[in-house]
Design a protein around this motif. Sequence first.
Motif, mmCIF file in Angstrom:
data_model
loop_
_atom_site.group_PDB
_atom_site.id
_atom_site.type_symbol
_atom_site.label_atom_id
_atom_site.label_comp_id
_atom_site.label_asym_id
_atom_site.label_seq_id
_atom_site.Cartn_x
_atom_site.Cartn_y
_atom_site.Cartn_z
ATOM 1 N N ILE A 67 43.574 42.215 39.213
ATOM 2 C CA ILE A 67 44.511 41.910 37.891
ATOM 3 C C ILE A 67 44.740 40.341 37.455
ATOM 4 O O ILE A 67 44.959 39.827 38.469
ATOM 5 N N LEU A 68 44.586 40.173 36.552
ATOM 6 C CA LEU A 68 44.465 38.937 35.808
ATOM 7 C C LEU A 68 45.965 38.741 34.927
ATOM 8 O O LEU A 68 46.091 39.447 34.008
ATOM 9 N N GLY A 69 46.931 38.273 35.901
ATOM 10 C CA GLY A 69 48.267 38.055 35.434
ATOM 11 C C GLY A 69 49.120 39.210 36.358
ATOM 12 O O GLY A 69 49.237 40.349 36.160
ATOM 13 N N TYR A 120 44.315 39.999 42.682
ATOM 14 C CA TYR A 120 44.919 39.456 41.840
ATOM 15 C C TYR A 120 44.714 37.753 41.778
ATOM 16 O O TYR A 120 44.546 36.842 42.589
ATOM 17 N N ASN A 121 44.630 37.515 40.334
ATOM 18 C CA ASN A 121 44.790 35.975 40.066
ATOM 19 C C ASN A 121 46.197 35.696 39.174
ATOM 20 O O ASN A 121 46.261 36.443 38.123
ATOM 21 N N ASN A 122 46.649 34.763 39.607
ATOM 22 C CA ASN A 122 48.221 34.520 38.829
ATOM 23 C C ASN A 122 48.460 33.021 38.834
ATOM 24 O O ASN A 122 47.835 32.294 39.638
ATOM 25 N N ARG A 123 49.146 32.615 37.962
ATOM 26 C CA ARG A 123 49.452 31.145 37.948
ATOM 27 C C ARG A 123 50.252 30.750 39.140
ATOM 28 O O ARG A 123 50.022 29.652 39.733
ATOM 29 N N ARG A 124 50.982 31.396 39.681
ATOM 30 C CA ARG A 124 51.637 31.312 41.033
ATOM 31 C C ARG A 124 51.473 32.624 41.971
ATOM 32 O O ARG A 124 51.599 33.587 41.493
ATOM 33 N N ARG A 125 51.412 32.108 42.960
ATOM 34 C CA ARG A 125 51.247 33.214 44.061
ATOM 35 C C ARG A 125 52.312 34.055 44.322
ATOM 36 O O ARG A 125 53.823 33.355 44.259
ATOM 37 N N LEU A 126 52.455 35.458 44.637
ATOM 38 C CA LEU A 126 53.483 36.281 44.709
ATOM 39 C C LEU A 126 54.301 35.811 46.091
ATOM 40 O O LEU A 126 53.573 35.164 46.894
ATOM 41 N N ARG A 127 55.565 36.153 46.200
ATOM 42 C CA ARG A 127 56.231 35.889 47.376
ATOM 43 C C ARG A 127 55.389 36.812 48.406
ATOM 44 O O ARG A 127 54.898 38.017 48.188
ATOM 45 N N ASP A 158 54.264 44.367 49.893
ATOM 46 C CA ASP A 158 54.495 45.649 49.534
ATOM 47 C C ASP A 158 53.038 46.338 48.591
ATOM 48 O O ASP A 158 52.992 47.548 48.467
ATOM 49 N N LEU A 159 52.475 45.146 47.763
ATOM 50 C CA LEU A 159 51.552 45.658 46.829
ATOM 51 C C LEU A 159 50.054 45.765 47.735
ATOM 52 O O LEU A 159 49.346 46.389 47.002
ATOM 53 N N ASP A 160 50.146 45.437 48.820
ATOM 54 C CA ASP A 160 48.805 45.183 49.576
ATOM 55 C C ASP A 160 47.945 44.453 48.788
ATOM 56 O O ASP A 160 46.570 45.054 48.748
ATOM 57 N N ALA A 161 48.277 43.500 48.155
ATOM 58 C CA ALA A 161 47.385 42.626 47.121
ATOM 59 C C ALA A 161 46.727 41.366 47.922
ATOM 60 O O ALA A 161 47.507 40.786 48.543
ATOM 61 N N THR A 162 45.525 41.108 47.478
ATOM 62 C CA THR A 162 44.838 39.776 47.962
ATOM 63 C C THR A 162 44.966 39.061 46.757
ATOM 64 O O THR A 162 44.576 39.350 45.486
ATOM 65 N N TRP A 163 45.330 37.800 47.121
ATOM 66 C CA TRP A 163 45.387 36.702 46.043
ATOM 67 C C TRP A 163 44.215 35.867 46.161
ATOM 68 O O TRP A 163 43.605 35.298 46.840
ATOM 69 N N TRP A 164 43.848 35.490 44.909
ATOM 70 C CA TRP A 164 42.496 34.596 44.773
ATOM 71 C C TRP A 164 43.157 33.485 43.827
ATOM 72 O O TRP A 164 43.806 33.565 42.870
ATOM 73 N N ASP A 165 43.025 32.162 44.356
ATOM 74 C CA ASP A 165 43.441 31.026 43.741
ATOM 75 C C ASP A 165 42.438 30.872 42.553
ATOM 76 O O ASP A 165 42.438 29.807 41.783
ATOM 77 N N SER A 166 40.955 31.376 42.955
ATOM 78 C CA SER A 166 39.856 30.948 41.951
ATOM 79 C C SER A 166 39.643 32.253 41.095
ATOM 80 O O SER A 166 39.242 33.128 41.628
ATOM 81 N N LEU A 167 39.979 32.118 39.779
ATOM 82 C CA LEU A 167 39.615 33.235 38.939
ATOM 83 C C LEU A 167 38.317 33.583 38.716
ATOM 84 O O LEU A 167 37.948 34.877 39.025
ATOM 85 N N ASP A 168 37.437 32.516 39.026
ATOM 86 C CA ASP A 168 35.857 32.831 38.810
ATOM 87 C C ASP A 168 35.602 33.590 40.098
ATOM 88 O O ASP A 168 34.696 34.556 39.958
#
Length: 328
Positions: free
Chosen positions: A155-157, A178-185, A191-201
Amino acid sequence: MPSKRLSVTVTRRLPDAVETRMRELFDVTLRDDDTPMTTAELISAMQTCDVLVPTVTDEINAQVLGQAGDRLKLIANYGAGVDHIDVQTARQRGVLVSNTPGVVTEDTADMTMALILSVTRRIPEGLALMQTGDWDGWAPTAMLGGRIAGRRLGILGMGRIGQAVARRARAFGMQIHYNNRRRLRPEVEGDLDATWWDSLDQMVARMDIISINCPHTPATFHLMNARRLKLMKPDAVIVNTARGEVIDENALTRMLRASEIAGAGLDVYENGTDINPRLRELKNVVLLPHMGSATVEGRVEMGEKVLLNIKTFDDGHRPPDLVVPAML
């Protein structure tokens, strides 16, 4: 003597209930038909009203704002996105801008999932087969699509809509990235069981499905450009229910035609209704007419937010959904 009522001009037809309430509260000029205003009509309206209620089809740039009248004090946008409004110039001219955030979240997230399923399960192709009468019956290898359970969704955004998409995708058994301008709390991410990527590429290169859910800003224009689209796996698909300008449409079309990307589901386009004609020819593409927020409930709620913003402003207070340049 009754006090003078605020002069409001609406640029497009709105739901009857919203227009009726506006007429009860304000001195409102409504649109007789549902065609977009020309630039000349838009400027004329802005020269004579206190409040303008535009939509995404109205381009309110610095040149247009420069010809607005001194009476104009509020642009109460009917919609969440304000990339069609030069907010910075408006503020410099003493004109406030409000929008309608949060209303279309669930509807747009529903449509995102509909596009994901439509592309991966080849639903439009199946519909076309039935409508032409060419279906010969069930066969083990006919109309094979792909299972979305277990697939990685990037998810981009990850704002309101992105998170709503994540909740739905989890219910389908998808893995959320997901990739976002800021990482979620941490608690939201958990809760979303989501993995954050700081690199969109890095994220794009590993996903099975990419969902565009970010706003259009100067920083996100062609965020999915030719170079980044080429990072996608050949069997990956991309869906966009946000803003068309986020994807380089010509580059996407070339890659889809060359089978370098498996498919796409689009509800928005880089140049509005001027869609790349080659995009229309592709069977692995689902095209919708910007209907992500098109529910009766959503459109009425958008109108109610517009009414609240105008009425609050009329009462001498800050509109609750005021947009400031720092938010963009």
